[in-house]
Design a protein around this motif. Structure first.
Motif, mmCIF file in Angstrom:
data_model
loop_
_atom_site.group_PDB
_atom_site.id
_atom_site.type_symbol
_atom_site.label_atom_id
_atom_site.label_comp_id
_atom_site.label_asym_id
_atom_site.label_seq_id
_atom_site.Cartn_x
_atom_site.Cartn_y
_atom_site.Cartn_z
ATOM 1 N N GLY A 92 0.996 -1.122 0.035
ATOM 2 C CA GLY A 92 0.139 -0.543 0.002
ATOM 3 C C GLY A 92 0.997 1.043 -0.257
ATOM 4 O O GLY A 92 2.115 1.212 0.347
ATOM 5 N N ALA A 93 0.544 2.792 0.142
ATOM 6 C CA ALA A 93 1.107 3.431 0.136
ATOM 7 C C ALA A 93 0.456 4.632 -0.056
ATOM 8 O O ALA A 93 -0.960 4.906 -0.152
ATOM 9 C CB ALA A 93 1.035 3.938 -2.009
ATOM 10 N N PHE A 94 0.562 6.076 0.564
ATOM 11 C CA PHE A 94 0.266 7.369 0.957
ATOM 12 C C PHE A 94 0.620 7.600 -0.154
ATOM 13 O O PHE A 94 -0.364 8.775 -0.949
ATOM 14 C CB PHE A 94 1.382 7.688 2.069
ATOM 15 C CG PHE A 94 0.988 7.318 3.528
ATOM 16 C CD1 PHE A 94 -0.707 6.746 4.170
ATOM 17 C CD2 PHE A 94 2.070 7.139 4.303
ATOM 18 C CE1 PHE A 94 -0.245 6.018 5.242
ATOM 19 C CE2 PHE A 94 2.106 6.400 5.595
ATOM 20 C CZ PHE A 94 0.371 6.000 6.158
ATOM 21 N N GLN A 95 2.210 8.073 -0.631
ATOM 22 C CA GLN A 95 2.633 8.637 -2.245
ATOM 23 C C GLN A 95 3.033 7.830 -2.752
ATOM 24 O O GLN A 95 3.478 7.243 -2.549
ATOM 25 C CB GLN A 95 2.702 9.926 -1.344
ATOM 26 C CG GLN A 95 1.980 10.751 -1.294
ATOM 27 C CD GLN A 95 2.703 12.269 -0.915
ATOM 28 O OE1 GLN A 95 3.859 12.080 -0.656
ATOM 29 N NE2 GLN A 95 1.754 13.594 -1.315
ATOM 30 N N VAL A 96 3.237 7.918 -4.199
ATOM 31 C CA VAL A 96 3.853 6.816 -5.548
ATOM 32 C C VAL A 96 4.216 8.381 -6.950
ATOM 33 O O VAL A 96 3.431 8.866 -6.527
ATOM 34 C CB VAL A 96 3.551 5.675 -5.869
ATOM 35 C CG1 VAL A 96 4.298 5.950 -7.023
ATOM 36 C CG2 VAL A 96 2.746 4.955 -5.486
ATOM 37 N N SER A 97 6.098 9.055 -6.317
ATOM 38 C CA SER A 97 5.539 9.761 -7.299
ATOM 39 C C SER A 97 5.744 8.788 -8.898
ATOM 40 O O SER A 97 6.084 7.287 -9.186
ATOM 41 C CB SER A 97 7.655 10.132 -7.214
ATOM 42 O OG SER A 97 8.039 9.408 -8.081
ATOM 43 N N VAL A 98 6.005 9.458 -10.038
ATOM 44 C CA VAL A 98 6.138 9.282 -11.073
ATOM 45 C C VAL A 98 7.684 8.617 -11.163
ATOM 46 O O VAL A 98 7.225 7.801 -12.299
ATOM 47 C CB VAL A 98 5.683 11.116 -12.352
ATOM 48 C CG1 VAL A 98 3.939 10.980 -12.102
ATOM 49 C CG2 VAL A 98 6.374 11.585 -11.879
ATOM 50 N N ASN A 99 8.124 8.735 -10.835
ATOM 51 C CA ASN A 99 9.674 8.216 -10.834
ATOM 52 C C ASN A 99 9.513 7.196 -10.680
ATOM 53 O O ASN A 99 10.742 6.245 -10.081
ATOM 54 C CB ASN A 99 10.777 9.193 -10.810
ATOM 55 C CG ASN A 99 10.799 9.057 -9.112
ATOM 56 O OD1 ASN A 99 9.998 9.838 -8.805
ATOM 57 N ND2 ASN A 99 12.683 10.220 -9.427
ATOM 58 N N GLY A 100 9.087 6.894 -9.438
ATOM 59 C CA GLY A 100 8.444 5.203 -8.648
ATOM 60 C C GLY A 100 9.279 5.617 -7.307
ATOM 61 O O GLY A 100 9.438 4.851 -6.253
ATOM 62 N N ASP A 101 9.491 6.212 -7.560
ATOM 63 C CA ASP A 101 9.413 6.934 -5.492
ATOM 64 C C ASP A 101 8.213 6.490 -4.370
ATOM 65 O O ASP A 101 7.592 6.761 -5.057
ATOM 66 C CB ASP A 101 10.026 7.998 -4.974
ATOM 67 C CG ASP A 101 11.357 8.776 -5.303
ATOM 68 O OD1 ASP A 101 12.223 7.907 -5.953
ATOM 69 O OD2 ASP A 101 11.776 9.743 -5.833
ATOM 70 N N LEU A 102 8.257 5.589 -3.411
ATOM 71 C CA LEU A 102 8.033 5.675 -2.594
ATOM 72 C C LEU A 102 7.270 5.529 -1.020
ATOM 73 O O LEU A 102 8.373 6.531 -0.656
ATOM 74 C CB LEU A 102 7.783 3.500 -2.548
ATOM 75 C CG LEU A 102 7.037 2.865 -1.511
ATOM 76 C CD1 LEU A 102 5.088 3.042 -2.269
ATOM 77 C CD2 LEU A 102 7.320 1.512 -1.473
ATOM 78 N N ALA A 103 5.788 6.637 -0.855
ATOM 79 C CA ALA A 103 5.914 6.650 0.546
ATOM 80 C C ALA A 103 5.104 6.556 1.143
ATOM 81 O O ALA A 103 3.906 6.374 1.256
ATOM 82 C CB ALA A 103 5.748 8.413 0.685
ATOM 83 N N ASN A 104 5.319 4.809 1.956
ATOM 84 C CA ASN A 104 4.060 4.182 2.417
ATOM 85 C C ASN A 104 4.649 4.266 4.063
ATOM 86 O O ASN A 104 3.622 3.344 4.985
ATOM 87 C CB ASN A 104 4.311 3.168 1.986
ATOM 88 C CG ASN A 104 4.603 1.820 2.136
ATOM 89 O OD1 ASN A 104 6.410 2.775 3.156
ATOM 90 N ND2 ASN A 104 4.505 0.777 1.537
ATOM 91 N N TRP A 105 5.201 4.828 4.891
ATOM 92 C CA TRP A 105 6.192 4.423 6.833
ATOM 93 C C TRP A 105 5.073 5.484 7.415
ATOM 94 O O TRP A 105 5.282 4.962 8.303
ATOM 95 C CB TRP A 105 6.600 3.986 6.611
ATOM 96 C CG TRP A 105 8.248 4.965 6.793
ATOM 97 C CD1 TRP A 105 8.825 5.406 5.542
ATOM 98 C CD2 TRP A 105 8.434 5.476 7.245
ATOM 99 N NE1 TRP A 105 9.072 6.455 5.920
ATOM 100 C CE2 TRP A 105 9.504 6.950 7.372
ATOM 101 C CE3 TRP A 105 8.913 5.219 9.046
ATOM 102 C CZ2 TRP A 105 10.506 6.994 8.183
ATOM 103 C CZ3 TRP A 105 9.186 6.172 9.738
ATOM 104 C CH2 TRP A 105 10.351 7.389 9.315
ATOM 105 N N HIS A 106 5.236 6.606 7.168
ATOM 106 C CA HIS A 106 4.966 7.683 7.677
ATOM 107 C C HIS A 106 4.395 8.635 7.419
ATOM 108 O O HIS A 106 5.025 9.574 6.296
ATOM 109 C CB HIS A 106 6.485 7.994 8.602
ATOM 110 C CG HIS A 106 6.570 9.336 9.603
ATOM 111 N ND1 HIS A 106 5.556 8.936 10.386
ATOM 112 C CD2 HIS A 106 7.982 9.499 9.906
ATOM 113 C CE1 HIS A 106 6.364 10.094 11.583
ATOM 114 N NE2 HIS A 106 7.543 10.265 11.049
ATOM 115 N N THR A 107 3.420 9.795 7.897
ATOM 116 C CA THR A 107 3.012 10.651 7.195
ATOM 117 C C THR A 107 3.808 11.671 7.610
ATOM 118 O O THR A 107 3.148 13.211 7.729
ATOM 119 C CB THR A 107 1.992 10.842 8.139
ATOM 120 O OG1 THR A 107 1.617 11.175 9.538
ATOM 121 C CG2 THR A 107 1.016 10.436 8.018
ATOM 122 N N GLY A 108 4.792 12.033 8.240
ATOM 123 C CA GLY A 108 6.050 13.359 8.450
ATOM 124 C C GLY A 108 4.626 13.993 10.216
ATOM 125 O O GLY A 108 5.467 14.935 10.220
#
Lengths: 228, 216
Positions: free
Chosen positions: B104-120
């Motif tokens: 699952g993910a919070f965000q994915v960037s068009v170049n494939g970076d993944l953010a799915n562990w921490h909202t900050g």
């Protein structure tokens, strides 16, 4: 005659000391040495650093240690759980320090300690908050973070069966961190459901050879099923 | 436009998992993919807590709390399955032995970076588990997510604003309205639900999107 069997949980943990670092096996409840952790609470040692995958849930185990105010620092990958209220409260109050480590780096750093490696370059975490300030290196076109070993004074682990030389076999996913923590601590204490005679464990199937284990203590079987 | 529901999304991901694949399904929505893997395909499900050849949930009377998945739910072991310790489990990921992981993910960037562990969020207690190891280790990282947040913001972004899990690691995004390939060449749309156009999708996401050759 070498006999690593401890007669009681109390005696198995008797030389714990304030300020000790303790690895504790388990992924959730599976593989968590609850009886040994109860013995640590009764022992009274405090100012402990706990190295484990989680930071405890409910009222017993690591949560029990935190509740009893024995823990100074937790090194783990996943502290936040449905019932991690004791950790949550003390962390938010600034009473327990957290070192958050990606789960595979936790395993690799424990393995590095047990294997006598000075450090490992791992790809995990590169470019993230959890690698901030750490040394990095590009090797064959891939980026790595330098991570140092995690040693401990004690490891408390749970196995299914053991013998008086300390050979261990595990049960299903309760194996998890047991074999690698056993290698990384100065003193490894294993609670087992069954103590067997030398030779009763198939040498082809021994998971943790006795060289990595200092004490074995028997507890009633299937404590996890009862605790869950 | 007809959005896919959870079950349809899981079934769609399952279609792309081939015979013989070693697969790790993340906690939450990705776990449902297991329900749609065809019985006739030998697919090996790995769970980070030390099992390979994971089977479905047991009957109530067969629950064993020493046989659980990464989400700490009871599971079963298929004939031919195996148990191993955490060092081996994460060597399977980091060592490139896992073919596909679904996260699952919070965000994915068009170049494939993944953010799915921490909202900050400053008051959040961070927890990472095995997400970073899977992100860098699996040969292919699939993300399953709704394209938009509840507030209507696109989770497919030009650049992630949440803390990253891994850099340039996601290869494909399965959303409720479209499927995207992401990576160094940017985001390419490979499927859309009926009634949706590429221009509508560009409006929804606000990112640069190309149509993949096969549907252009």
């Amino acid at each position: 005659m070498i006999d690593k069997i401890s007669p009681s949980l109390r005696q198995a943990v008797a030389d714990l000391h304030d300020g000790a670092s303790i690895m504790i096996s388990g992924f959730g409840d599976a593989g968590a040495p609850h009886e040994l952790m109860e013995a640590v609470i009764e022992h009274g040692a405090s100012d402990l650093t706990i190295i484990s995958n989680n930071a405890g849930a409910g009222e017993t185990g690591i949560a029990g240690l935190i509740k009893a105010n024995r823990v100074r620092k937790v090194i783990c990958s996943f502290p936040r759980q449905a019932a991690s209220h004791h950790f949550d409260a003390r962390y938010r109050a600034g009473e327990v320090e957290l070192e958050l480590v990606p789960q595979g780096n936790l395993a690799a750093r424990i393995q590095a300690a047990g294997s006598g490696l000075g450090a490992v370059f791992t790809p995990t975490g590169y470019g993230t908050l959890l690698a901030e300030g750490k040394e990095t290196r590009e090797i064959d076109g891939r980026n790595y973070v330098l991570e140092y070993p995690i040693h401990a004074d004690f490891a408390l682990i749970k196995a299914r069966a053991g013998d008086r030389w300390g050979n261990l076999v595990y049960r299903k996913v309760a194996r998890n961190f047991g074999p690698i923590m056993a290698m990384a601590a100065k003193t490894t204490i294993a609670q087992v459901s069954e103590v067997v005679e030398l030779g009763a464990l198939d040498p082809e199937a021994v998971v943790t050879p006795g060289i990595f284990v200092n004490r074995v203590v028997q507890v009633a079987p299937l404590s996890v099923a009862a605790a869950a | 436009m007809q959005r896919m529901n959870r079950e349809e999304m899981a079934a769609r991901v399952a279609r792309d998992i081939p015979e013989g694949a070693y697969v790790n399904l993340g906690i939450g929505l990705p776990t449902r993919v297991a329900n749609f893997l065809p019985q006739e395909r030998d697919i090996f499900l790995q769970s980070e807590n030390g099992l390979l050849g994971m089977g479905p949930a047991p009957a109530e009377e067969d629950i064993d709390w020493e046989l659980i998945n990464a989400g700490k739910q009871p599971v079963t072991l298929l004939a031919g399955g195996s148990f191993f310790h955490h060092g081996d489990s994460f060597s399977m990921m980091r060592g490139g032995h896992i073919d596909i992981c679904v996260l699952g993910a919070f965000q994915v960037s068009v170049n494939g970076d993944l953010a799915n562990w921490h909202t900050g969020a400053p008051d959040a207690i961070p927890a990472v588990g095995g997400a970073m190891d899977l992100a860098v280790g699996a040969k292919q990282v699939f993300v399953m997510m709704d394209l938009l947040t509840k507030a209507g913001e696109s989770k497919l972004v030009a650049q992630c604003s949440y803390p990253l899990t891994g850099l340039s690691c996601v290869s494909r995004v399965y959303s409720d309205v479209a499927i995207f390939d992401v990576g160094p060449a940017g985001a390419h749309v490979i499927e859309m639900v009926p009634g949706l156009t590429i221009d509508q999708l560009r409006d929804m996401t606000g990112v640069d999107l190309q149509l993949a050759l096969e549907i252009a």
